[in-house]
Design a protein around this motif. Structure first.
Motif, mmCIF file in Angstrom:
data_model
loop_
_atom_site.group_PDB
_atom_site.id
_atom_site.type_symbol
_atom_site.label_atom_id
_atom_site.label_comp_id
_atom_site.label_asym_id
_atom_site.label_seq_id
_atom_site.Cartn_x
_atom_site.Cartn_y
_atom_site.Cartn_z
ATOM 1 N N TYR A 1 67.839 54.234 25.337
ATOM 2 C CA TYR A 1 66.770 54.282 26.335
ATOM 3 C C TYR A 1 67.100 53.396 27.534
ATOM 4 O O TYR A 1 66.863 53.771 28.677
ATOM 5 C CB TYR A 1 65.433 53.852 25.734
ATOM 6 C CG TYR A 1 64.884 54.786 24.693
ATOM 7 C CD1 TYR A 1 65.237 56.130 24.662
ATOM 8 C CD2 TYR A 1 64.017 54.333 23.722
ATOM 9 C CE1 TYR A 1 64.735 56.983 23.696
ATOM 10 C CE2 TYR A 1 63.501 55.177 22.760
ATOM 11 C CZ TYR A 1 63.869 56.503 22.751
ATOM 12 O OH TYR A 1 63.371 57.342 21.795
ATOM 13 N N GLY A 2 67.637 52.213 27.266
ATOM 14 C CA GLY A 2 68.015 51.322 28.354
ATOM 15 C C GLY A 2 69.131 51.907 29.207
ATOM 16 O O GLY A 2 69.087 51.841 30.442
ATOM 17 N N GLY A 3 70.136 52.479 28.573
ATOM 18 C CA GLY A 3 71.242 53.082 29.311
ATOM 19 C C GLY A 3 70.790 54.254 30.160
ATOM 20 O O GLY A 3 71.196 54.398 31.323
ATOM 21 N N MET A 4 69.949 55.100 29.594
ATOM 22 C CA MET A 4 69.445 56.242 30.360
ATOM 23 C C MET A 4 68.561 55.777 31.518
ATOM 24 O O MET A 4 68.584 56.363 32.595
ATOM 25 C CB MET A 4 68.677 57.200 29.444
ATOM 26 C CG MET A 4 69.567 57.926 28.458
ATOM 27 S SD MET A 4 70.928 58.807 29.235
ATOM 28 C CE MET A 4 70.058 60.006 30.200
ATOM 29 N N THR A 5 67.789 54.733 31.308
ATOM 30 C CA THR A 5 66.968 54.189 32.384
ATOM 31 C C THR A 5 67.843 53.678 33.522
ATOM 32 O O THR A 5 67.536 53.916 34.694
ATOM 33 C CB THR A 5 66.071 53.050 31.860
ATOM 34 O OG1 THR A 5 65.250 53.554 30.823
ATOM 35 C CG2 THR A 5 65.212 52.472 32.965
ATOM 36 N N ALA A 6 68.936 52.993 33.186
ATOM 37 C CA ALA A 6 69.839 52.489 34.217
ATOM 38 C C ALA A 6 70.446 53.632 35.013
ATOM 39 O O ALA A 6 70.501 53.585 36.247
ATOM 40 C CB ALA A 6 70.940 51.631 33.586
ATOM 41 N N VAL A 7 70.893 54.665 34.332
ATOM 42 C CA VAL A 7 71.508 55.808 35.020
ATOM 43 C C VAL A 7 70.487 56.523 35.906
ATOM 44 O O VAL A 7 70.780 56.848 37.062
ATOM 45 C CB VAL A 7 72.126 56.780 33.988
ATOM 46 C CG1 VAL A 7 72.529 58.087 34.637
ATOM 47 C CG2 VAL A 7 73.319 56.137 33.308
ATOM 48 N N ILE A 8 69.294 56.752 35.383
ATOM 49 C CA ILE A 8 68.269 57.452 36.153
ATOM 50 C C ILE A 8 67.817 56.616 37.348
ATOM 51 O O ILE A 8 67.652 57.137 38.456
ATOM 52 C CB ILE A 8 67.077 57.826 35.249
ATOM 53 C CG1 ILE A 8 67.515 58.911 34.261
ATOM 54 C CG2 ILE A 8 65.874 58.279 36.062
ATOM 55 C CD1 ILE A 8 66.517 59.184 33.163
ATOM 56 N N THR A 9 67.631 55.314 37.150
ATOM 57 C CA THR A 9 67.215 54.440 38.244
ATOM 58 C C THR A 9 68.245 54.430 39.359
ATOM 59 O O THR A 9 67.898 54.561 40.539
ATOM 60 C CB THR A 9 66.987 53.003 37.733
ATOM 61 O OG1 THR A 9 66.064 53.029 36.659
ATOM 62 C CG2 THR A 9 66.482 52.103 38.836
ATOM 63 N N GLU A 10 69.503 54.296 38.996
ATOM 64 C CA GLU A 10 70.555 54.282 40.015
ATOM 65 C C GLU A 10 70.654 55.632 40.718
ATOM 66 O O GLU A 10 70.817 55.690 41.939
ATOM 67 C CB GLU A 10 71.894 53.925 39.373
ATOM 68 C CG GLU A 10 72.992 53.713 40.366
ATOM 69 C CD GLU A 10 74.246 53.181 39.718
ATOM 70 O OE1 GLU A 10 75.273 53.197 40.412
ATOM 71 O OE2 GLU A 10 74.212 52.771 38.556
#
Length: 137
Positions: A120-129
């Motif tokens: 979830y954290g990794g996907m959040t980072a990718v989506i945010t960027e």
């Protein structure tokens, strides 16, 4: 159009670094929210991720010594300014991932909850960027 750098007095900051830092903060916030009920697990995971981030920074910063050690002999003050470039970033990323995997295995944290928090954290980072770049470029 988004500027390449932001100047704070004599310091220039690359906007891409700020975007990455912001996306990592969002990812960490999602992991905190997901693991808020299990504080010991959150503390251990925070310790592992913090250490891996510092490991990445050190490897990225000093990997130019591995690729071009002669630069240090000619300009020893350059150690403050040079970075490892793309090769150093890739090596730092791979070693940080190996460190995270080793620590999760060593501390027996390969649990469904930890793996989902990292996902979830990794996907959040990718989506945010991605959103940041899409909106401002």
């Amino acid at each position: 159009m988004l500027q390449e750098t932001i100047q704070f007095g004599p310091v220039l900051l690359k906007v891409s670094w700020l975007i990455i830092f912001f996306s990592l903060l969002c990812a960490y916030a999602v992991m905190i929210i997901y693991l808020r009920k299990d504080e010991t697990l959150l503390n251990e995971l925070s310790s592992i991720l913090g250490n891996s981030f510092l490991l990445y920074i050190v490897i990225f910063k000093f990997s130019f010594l591995f690729f071009r050690p002669s630069m240090l002999l000619h300009n020893w003050k350059g150690i403050l300014f040079f970075t490892g470039g793309t090769k150093g970033a890739i090596i730092g990323f791979v070693i940080s991932l190996l460190y995270i995997t080793f620590q999760l295995y060593k501390r027996r944290l390969f649990m469904r909850k930890v793996l989902f928090a990292l996902l979830y954290g990794g996907m959040t980072a990718v989506i945010t960027e991605s959103i940041w770049i899409f909106v401002f470029r």
